[in-house]
Write a protein that holds these residues in place. Structure first.
Motif, short mmCIF file in Angstrom:
data_model
loop_
_atom_site.label_atom_id
_atom_site.label_comp_id
_atom_site.label_asym_id
_atom_site.label_seq_id
_atom_site.Cartn_x
_atom_site.Cartn_y
_atom_site.Cartn_z
N TYR A 30 0.92 -1.30 -0.16
CA TYR A 30 -0.05 -0.04 0.22
C TYR A 30 0.69 1.32 0.10
O TYR A 30 0.48 2.21 -0.67
N ILE A 34 0.74 4.04 -2.81
CA ILE A 34 -0.02 5.48 -2.41
C ILE A 34 1.10 6.30 -2.69
O ILE A 34 0.86 7.35 -3.42
N SER A 38 0.23 9.63 -5.58
CA SER A 38 0.32 10.68 -5.22
C SER A 38 1.27 11.47 -6.02
O SER A 38 0.83 12.59 -6.67
N ILE A 53 -6.95 6.93 -3.89
CA ILE A 53 -6.27 7.38 -2.73
C ILE A 53 -6.74 7.27 -1.49
O ILE A 53 -6.51 6.99 -0.34
N ASN A 54 -8.05 7.72 -1.48
CA ASN A 54 -8.99 7.79 -0.44
C ASN A 54 -9.31 5.94 -0.06
O ASN A 54 -9.19 5.70 1.06
N ASN A 55 -9.49 5.24 -0.95
CA ASN A 55 -9.49 4.05 -0.80
C ASN A 55 -8.50 3.22 0.01
O ASN A 55 -8.48 2.66 1.06
N LYS A 57 -6.19 5.13 1.66
CA LYS A 57 -6.15 5.51 3.06
C LYS A 57 -6.97 4.72 4.00
O LYS A 57 -6.42 4.07 5.10
N LEU A 58 -8.04 4.37 3.49
CA LEU A 58 -8.88 3.48 4.45
C LEU A 58 -8.42 2.18 4.72
O LEU A 58 -8.29 1.66 5.64
N ARG A 59 -7.77 1.43 3.43
CA ARG A 59 -7.40 0.25 3.74
C ARG A 59 -5.99 0.24 4.46
O ARG A 59 -5.54 -0.85 5.27
N LEU A 60 -5.12 1.24 4.34
CA LEU A 60 -3.76 1.52 5.27
C LEU A 60 -4.27 1.64 6.70
O LEU A 60 -3.69 1.04 7.60
N ASN A 61 -5.41 2.37 6.92
CA ASN A 61 -5.75 2.31 8.28
C ASN A 61 -6.33 1.13 8.74
O ASN A 61 -5.96 0.70 10.01
N ARG A 64 -3.18 -0.87 9.67
CA ARG A 64 -2.57 -0.73 10.88
C ARG A 64 -3.16 -1.34 12.00
O ARG A 64 -2.73 -1.60 13.01
#
Length: 134
Positions: A30, A34, A38, A53-55, A57-61, A64
């Motif tokens: 990811y 990303i 970017s 990018i928003n997708n 960010k959600l998957r990265l969160n 985590r």
């Protein structure tokens, strides 16, 4: 109920270690995607890139939190072994139960992350199909 032994929480070590390796690989993938997106977004500000990018960010969160719950589960398994070693059986049983719950949470988040990943791939396929039909 049967008493917890040192081998019971130790059995989860290899499973949790493999899961954490998979989570780390997802995280690294990811991060690379990303960075690439970017750079592309700075070149051309397309709405499709913003959605991707928003997708991510959600998957990265989610990844985590999957890692946090997995590592916490492993930590509590080690604590369980220590508690068994110092003959605190009741406390060890409770700590091990919490470790199992954290592992369940981690795996549940993995299921959700896979669903989001699949939806993202379906959007990509739809974009390709739309370009083919044009």
């Amino acid at each position: 109920m049967e008493a917890l032994t040192l081998t019971t929480p130790a059995l989860l070590f290899s499973a949790i270690s493999l899961i954490m390796l998979a989570y780390t690989n997802r995280f690294l993938a990811y991060a690379a995607i990303i960075r690439n997106l970017s750079d592309k977004y700075l070149e051309r500000k397309e709405e499709a890139l913003v959605r991707q990018i928003n997708n991510l960010k959600l998957r990265l969160n989610l990844t985590r939190w999957m890692q946090i719950f997995g590592i916490s589960s492993l930590l509590l398994c080690v604590l369980t072994m220590f508690l068994i070693y110092i003959e605190q059986q009741l406390l060890a049983t409770w700590v091990f139960g919490i470790a199992l719950l954290l592992l369940i949470l981690s795996l549940a988040l993995l299921i959700r992350e896979i669903q989001i990943s699949t939806q993202a791939l379906q959007h990509h396929l739809q974009d390709v199909e739309n370009q083919i039909n044009e």
